[in-house]
Design an enzyme around this catalytic site. Structure first.
Site, PDB file in Angstrom:
ATOM      1  N   LYS A  18     -13.442  15.996  61.848  1.00  0.00           N
ATOM      2  CA  LYS A  18     -14.641  16.765  62.230  1.00  0.00           C
ATOM      3  C   LYS A  18     -15.890  15.923  62.020  1.00  0.00           C
ATOM      4  O   LYS A  18     -16.888  16.105  62.703  1.00  0.00           O
ATOM      5  CB  LYS A  18     -14.731  18.049  61.401  1.00  0.00           C
ATOM      6  CG  LYS A  18     -13.616  19.005  61.755  1.00  0.00           C
ATOM      7  CD  LYS A  18     -13.962  20.457  61.592  1.00  0.00           C
ATOM      8  CE  LYS A  18     -12.797  21.268  62.138  1.00  0.00           C
ATOM      9  NZ  LYS A  18     -12.969  22.669  62.223  1.00  0.00           N
TER      10      LYS A  18
ATOM     11  N   LYS B  91      -7.559   8.817  63.708  1.00  0.00           N
ATOM     12  CA  LYS B  91      -7.172  10.124  63.188  1.00  0.00           C
ATOM     13  C   LYS B  91      -8.273  11.154  63.507  1.00  0.00           C
ATOM     14  O   LYS B  91      -9.456  10.833  63.390  1.00  0.00           O
ATOM     15  CB  LYS B  91      -6.994   9.993  61.663  1.00  0.00           C
ATOM     16  CG  LYS B  91      -6.285  11.146  61.035  1.00  0.00           C
ATOM     17  CD  LYS B  91      -6.043  10.884  59.570  1.00  0.00           C
ATOM     18  CE  LYS B  91      -5.588  12.177  58.936  1.00  0.00           C
ATOM     19  NZ  LYS B  91      -5.490  12.131  57.511  1.00  0.00           N
TER      20      LYS B  91
ATOM     21  N   LYS C 290      -5.404  11.097  47.950  1.00  0.00           N
ATOM     22  CA  LYS C 290      -6.556  11.987  47.684  1.00  0.00           C
ATOM     23  C   LYS C 290      -7.371  11.474  46.507  1.00  0.00           C
ATOM     24  O   LYS C 290      -8.601  11.552  46.516  1.00  0.00           O
ATOM     25  CB  LYS C 290      -6.058  13.404  47.380  1.00  0.00           C
ATOM     26  CG  LYS C 290      -5.561  14.139  48.608  1.00  0.00           C
ATOM     27  CD  LYS C 290      -6.615  15.102  49.079  1.00  0.00           C
ATOM     28  CE  LYS C 290      -6.315  15.606  50.461  1.00  0.00           C
ATOM     29  NZ  LYS C 290      -6.163  17.006  50.544  1.00  0.00           N
TER      30      LYS C 290
END
Ligand code: SF4
Length: 323
Positions: free
Chosen positions: A194, A191, A112
């Protein structure tokens, strides 16, 4: 007495088939076996969501899909994380028994931090502590997890051991229960995301679902209808495994001998997928036609969750000496 299970989903809006197979399907199945506490973890979303103007609508869209998918508020507690603020208090106490070195070694923190280098905030590194607070606030004994989440759960167990030994035995060590399906890839074999649109939302129409499946990437080496295929490298074949388990073996054999072409194979998948998703879409439409009902469910869920949380926090404060 049934064991208690806790699970949360980040409010990312409408659910897609990856969420369905990876989490929602499991949530529904677990309802009879466990005392289930299910949560939309909106506080967790703040670690990466800088614009929060859509947070409420994303939460609502997700809850509609969760309920349409079969989570029954009569059987399970369903609520939104921020509606039980005791979780923030418990997270603060747990952070005092969690060495920073444990958090810095978590693989998802490193990933992240690379993804959002401009916003490596304290919440990002403290995420596993808040996640542990989610579980412990309800004294959950079991947590459904994917293989990739096992390091988080192991960290939660270490935090429990630390807390229990520093104060006195207060929390059970949560056990992981592996979800049935591994990560489901998108229609392009990457993967699901959206942003790229390579996914199928549960709420889209049967026609849209079919159109999306017809655009899916298959075995790239199969150029002509007469070429034998390799189902093991084909994502459409994998999706048959989830939505058409009874026929998947036969499809694999027919693909290898070129008895079936990709167009027919995709049409069959679309038909099977639509058959499974149609009741979910119908329930979603029913829920949408009852304005206020979702709010009532979430309020009632938060009230039940808060009752458990208040009992836990009274005990925790007393163990620490803050009562
Ligand atoms: Fe994939 Fe089906 Fe085409 Fe085989 S026939 S490559 S399994 S889409």
């Amino acid at each position: 007495m049934k064991k208690r299970i806790f699970s949360g989903m980040r409010p990312t809006g409408r659910l897609h088939i990856g969420n369905y197979l990876g989490a929602l399907h499991n949530w529904v199945q677990l309802q009879d076996e466990f005392d289930c506490v299910y949560c939309v973890v909106d506080i967790h979303a703040l670690t990466s969501l800088e614009d929060t103007s859509q947070l409420k609508s994303l939460t609502r869209e997700m809850v509609l899909d969760i309920m349409a998918g079969g989570v029954d508020p009569e059987k399970s507690i369903l609520f939104v994380q921020s509606q039980v603020p005791e979780v923030a208090e418990l997270s603060a106490y747990l952070s005092m028994v969690t060495p920073l070195s444990w958090l810095l070694r978590v693989p998802t923190f490193k990933e992240k931090a690379k993804l959002q280098p401009h916003n490596v905030n304290y919440g990002l590194v403290g995420y596993p502590v808040l996640m542990t607070a989610d579980i412990l606030l309800y004294k959950a004994q079991v947590v459904p997890v994917g293989q990739d989440q096992m390091p988080h759960l192991e960290l939660a167990r270490e935090i429990v051991r630390r807390f229990n030994s520093q104060y006195s035995p207060t929390f059970p060590e949560p056990e992981g229960r592996l979800t049935r399906f591994p990560m489901v890839l998108g229609l392009d074999g990457e993967k699901m995301s959206k942003q790229t649109g390579n996914l199928i939302e549960l709420a889209i129409t049967a026609e849209e679902t079919t159109r999306k499946i017809m655009s899916a990437i298959t075995d790239p080496s199969r150029r002509f209808r007469s070429d034998p295929g390799n189902p093991e490298v084909c994502n459409v074949y994998r999706l048959h495994g989830y939505f058409n388990a009874d026929e998947v073996e036969g499809i694999g054999a027919a693909c290898r001998t070129a008895e079936i072409g990709c167009v027919d194979c995709k049409k069959l998948l679309a038909e099977r997928m639509n058959r499974e998703l149609e009741p979910i879409r119908r329930r979603r439409r029913e829920l949408e036609s009852r304005p206020g009902y979702v709010d009532e469910v979430l309020e009632a869920g938060a009230e039940k969750a808060r009752a458990i949380a208040c009992r836990t926090m009274a005990e925790v404060r007393s163990r620490i000496g803050l009562d």
